[in-house]
Each structure stands twice: as structure tokens, then as C-alpha cells.
Design a protein around this motif. Sequence first.
Motif, PDB file in Angstrom:
ATOM      1  N   ILE A   1       0.832  -1.200   0.000  1.00 52.72           N
ATOM      2  CA  ILE A   1       0.000   0.000   0.000  1.00 52.72           C
ATOM      3  C   ILE A   1       0.870   1.255   0.000  1.00 52.72           C
ATOM      4  O   ILE A   1       0.362   2.357   0.050  1.00 52.72           O
ATOM      5  N   HIS A   2       2.200   1.067  -0.045  1.00 54.52           N
ATOM      6  CA  HIS A   2       3.154   2.168   0.094  1.00 54.52           C
ATOM      7  C   HIS A   2       2.876   2.910   1.404  1.00 54.52           C
ATOM      8  O   HIS A   2       2.470   4.073   1.409  1.00 54.52           O
ATOM      9  N   PRO A   3       3.106   2.229   2.542  1.00 59.75           N
ATOM     10  CA  PRO A   3       2.739   2.803   3.839  1.00 59.75           C
ATOM     11  C   PRO A   3       3.442   4.118   4.121  1.00 59.75           C
ATOM     12  O   PRO A   3       4.605   4.317   3.761  1.00 59.75           O
ATOM     13  N   LEU A   4       2.706   4.998   4.774  1.00 60.42           N
ATOM     14  CA  LEU A   4       3.215   6.293   5.216  1.00 60.42           C
ATOM     15  C   LEU A   4       3.356   6.273   6.738  1.00 60.42           C
ATOM     16  O   LEU A   4       2.982   5.299   7.395  1.00 60.42           O
ATOM     17  N   GLY A   5       3.858   7.347   7.279  1.00 60.40           N
ATOM     18  CA  GLY A   5       4.159   7.391   8.699  1.00 60.40           C
ATOM     19  C   GLY A   5       2.965   7.167   9.600  1.00 60.40           C
ATOM     20  O   GLY A   5       3.110   6.644  10.712  1.00 60.40           O
ATOM     21  N   HIS A   6       1.772   7.530   9.146  1.00 59.61           N
ATOM     22  CA  HIS A   6       0.596   7.402  10.008  1.00 59.61           C
ATOM     23  C   HIS A   6      -0.051   6.020   9.921  1.00 59.61           C
ATOM     24  O   HIS A   6      -0.932   5.692  10.726  1.00 59.61           O
ATOM     25  N   ASP A   7       0.352   5.186   8.952  1.00 56.48           N
ATOM     26  CA  ASP A   7      -0.280   3.888   8.754  1.00 56.48           C
ATOM     27  C   ASP A   7       0.108   2.920   9.870  1.00 56.48           C
ATOM     28  O   ASP A   7       1.284   2.815  10.243  1.00 56.48           O
ATOM     29  N   ILE A   8      -0.868   2.196  10.390  1.00 58.14           N
ATOM     30  CA  ILE A   8      -0.661   1.228  11.456  1.00 58.14           C
ATOM     31  C   ILE A   8      -1.027  -0.156  10.933  1.00 58.14           C
ATOM     32  O   ILE A   8      -2.142  -0.364  10.451  1.00 58.14           O
ATOM     33  N   PRO A   9      -0.095  -1.129  11.008  1.00 60.42           N
ATOM     34  CA  PRO A   9      -0.401  -2.459  10.477  1.00 60.42           C
ATOM     35  C   PRO A   9      -1.390  -3.217  11.351  1.00 60.42           C
ATOM     36  O   PRO A   9      -1.520  -2.970  12.547  1.00 60.42           O
ATOM     37  N   MET A  10      -2.106  -4.145  10.720  1.00 54.18           N
ATOM     38  CA  MET A  10      -3.010  -5.028  11.448  1.00 54.18           C
ATOM     39  C   MET A  10      -2.192  -6.081  12.201  1.00 54.18           C
ATOM     40  O   MET A  10      -1.101  -6.465  11.790  1.00 54.18           O
ATOM     41  N   ASP A  11      -2.742  -6.565  13.311  1.00 54.74           N
ATOM     42  CA  ASP A  11      -2.121  -7.688  14.002  1.00 54.74           C
ATOM     43  C   ASP A  11      -2.405  -8.991  13.255  1.00 54.74           C
ATOM     44  O   ASP A  11      -1.564  -9.897  13.225  1.00 54.74           O
ATOM     45  N   VAL A  12      -3.600  -9.083  12.697  1.00 51.92           N
ATOM     46  CA  VAL A  12      -4.036 -10.278  11.976  1.00 51.92           C
ATOM     47  C   VAL A  12      -4.791  -9.840  10.732  1.00 51.92           C
ATOM     48  O   VAL A  12      -5.549  -8.860  10.768  1.00 51.92           O
ATOM     49  N   ILE A  13      -4.587 -10.557   9.624  1.00 52.42           N
ATOM     50  CA  ILE A  13      -5.391 -10.381   8.417  1.00 52.42           C
ATOM     51  C   ILE A  13      -6.165 -11.678   8.192  1.00 52.42           C
ATOM     52  O   ILE A  13      -5.581 -12.775   8.270  1.00 52.42           O
ATOM     53  N   ILE A  14      -7.457 -11.569   7.892  1.00 54.07           N
ATOM     54  CA  ILE A  14      -8.274 -12.753   7.625  1.00 54.07           C
ATOM     55  C   ILE A  14      -9.001 -12.570   6.298  1.00 54.07           C
ATOM     56  O   ILE A  14      -9.648 -11.536   6.064  1.00 54.07           O
ATOM     57  N   THR A  15      -8.887 -13.566   5.430  1.00 54.17           N
ATOM     58  CA  THR A  15      -9.685 -13.644   4.210  1.00 54.17           C
ATOM     59  C   THR A  15     -10.364 -15.014   4.190  1.00 54.17           C
ATOM     60  O   THR A  15     -10.247 -15.796   5.147  1.00 54.17           O
ATOM     61  N   GLN A  16     -11.036 -15.303   3.087  1.00 57.08           N
ATOM     62  CA  GLN A  16     -11.707 -16.605   2.978  1.00 57.08           C
ATOM     63  C   GLN A  16     -10.714 -17.766   2.916  1.00 57.08           C
ATOM     64  O   GLN A  16     -11.100 -18.920   3.083  1.00 57.08           O
ATOM     65  N   LEU A  17      -9.422 -17.470   2.711  1.00 55.55           N
ATOM     66  CA  LEU A  17      -8.417 -18.522   2.607  1.00 55.55           C
ATOM     67  C   LEU A  17      -7.685 -18.791   3.913  1.00 55.55           C
ATOM     68  O   LEU A  17      -6.925 -19.752   4.007  1.00 55.55           O
TER      69      LEU A  17
END
Length: 227
Positions: free
Chosen positions: A206-222
Motif C-alpha cells: 500500500i506504500h505505507p506512510l508514517g501514520h499507517d498502522i499495520p493489522m495484528d491479523v489479516i483474515i480472508t476466505q483462505l
Amino acid sequence: MAKSDRDQRDEATHEYASPACMLHEVDPAYSGISSSEDRVSDIVTWRKAQRLRLIDERKALSLAQREDYARLIATYLDQIVTDVAGKHVSLFWPFLGEPDLRGWMAALMARGVDCLLPVVVDKAKPLIFRSWKIGERLERGVWNIPVPAEGKEAVPDVVIAPLVGFDAQSFRLGYGGGFFDRTLAALDRKPLIIGVGFESQRIETIHPLGHDIPMDVIITQLGSWRR
């Protein structure tokens, strides 16, 4: 031709906007994100194009596909969100083809969880979270977001956030308002942050910027992935 029950449910599901939705189409003052530098400006422009593409692709999924994927996502959520009786879990109202997790929210309530919905209170300000139970009155907030009419404000222990896009570093592409990251930065106690979406929303970065905070967990159908 009369609309099927499924078509009518789909339209009802998409009546409201989810948190900070469509902000890339309204007053930029609501984002509170500076684009004065060339690099930031380029990324903001790139993200806007990506949002439109990813939302269109998500909406192109059939309702049956989205329902199947949402059931799988709920299964993976049950593996992550455990031992939550008496805790506060923030969810979202589905819009523009987002996973509809309202059935899972009802199951959480049956387990003794206090469910919350996020509320936009003002431009460039953090969200607040208000409690809501099925059957309690919702009212239209900013940009037609459904908000609890009489819910109590609380701090979530777990935040379930819808994804427009996500990358391998677990950064979330949202709707462009900056509300989500601003809210997490303002909380005294960091909740478990889970981003949910469909596998088609995965992008290289996503081309993270200084204010972006990552998720602890990502969930999709897979499945689910921890940062």
C-alpha cells in the motif's frame, strides 16, 4: 421482474456506509492527512485509484460468493477471537460488498460479548465506539453511517476492520479518511486489530506512510495471517 429475496437483502445490506467510507469522494479536510510533499501526494493519488479498482472488483463478486466467503471468514475469526466473554469487540456495518459479519456478531453477543460500532464525531478526529445490540435503534450518522442511537461509549478490546486492500506487511488500505489509524494512535490501550476482506484485495504494497498502522491479523476466505 420482481426482485428475489436475495436481491432485496443485498440492497438492504448496502443501505449504509461503513466507517469513514467514501471519504475519497468528499471534503479532503475530513482526512487530516497532509499531501504537501510530492511523494505523499503521489501515494495519495495512487491509493485513490487503487480504492476505486478494488471496490469495483469486490462489488463484482456475486452475493452467493460473498456470503460463502463471509462464512469462512467467521470460522477463522472464531479461531482468533476466543475467551472474550465480557469484553468489547468493535465490528462494522457492511457496505459496497464488504463481508457481512452480522451473523457472527449475533453469535458473539450470545457468548457474552459487548459489541460496538464505530462513530465519526468530527472531521480529522478519532472515532468513538458505542455499544449496540441487535434490535436496538440505529440512526444515520455522518455519510449515512449507521450508529447506535443510545449506545454507551466504550474502548474496544478487539477491533474488526474492513479492508479495501492489504499487503504482505499487514498494512491496510482503507477508505482514505485516516480515521482508523488516527483512532488507534489515540487509544491508551492498544486493542487486537484484525483486518477482514477477500483474497482478491491483496496487493503487493500500500506504500505505507508514517501514520499507517499495520493489522495484528489479516483474515480472508483462505485463512488468517499474523504480522
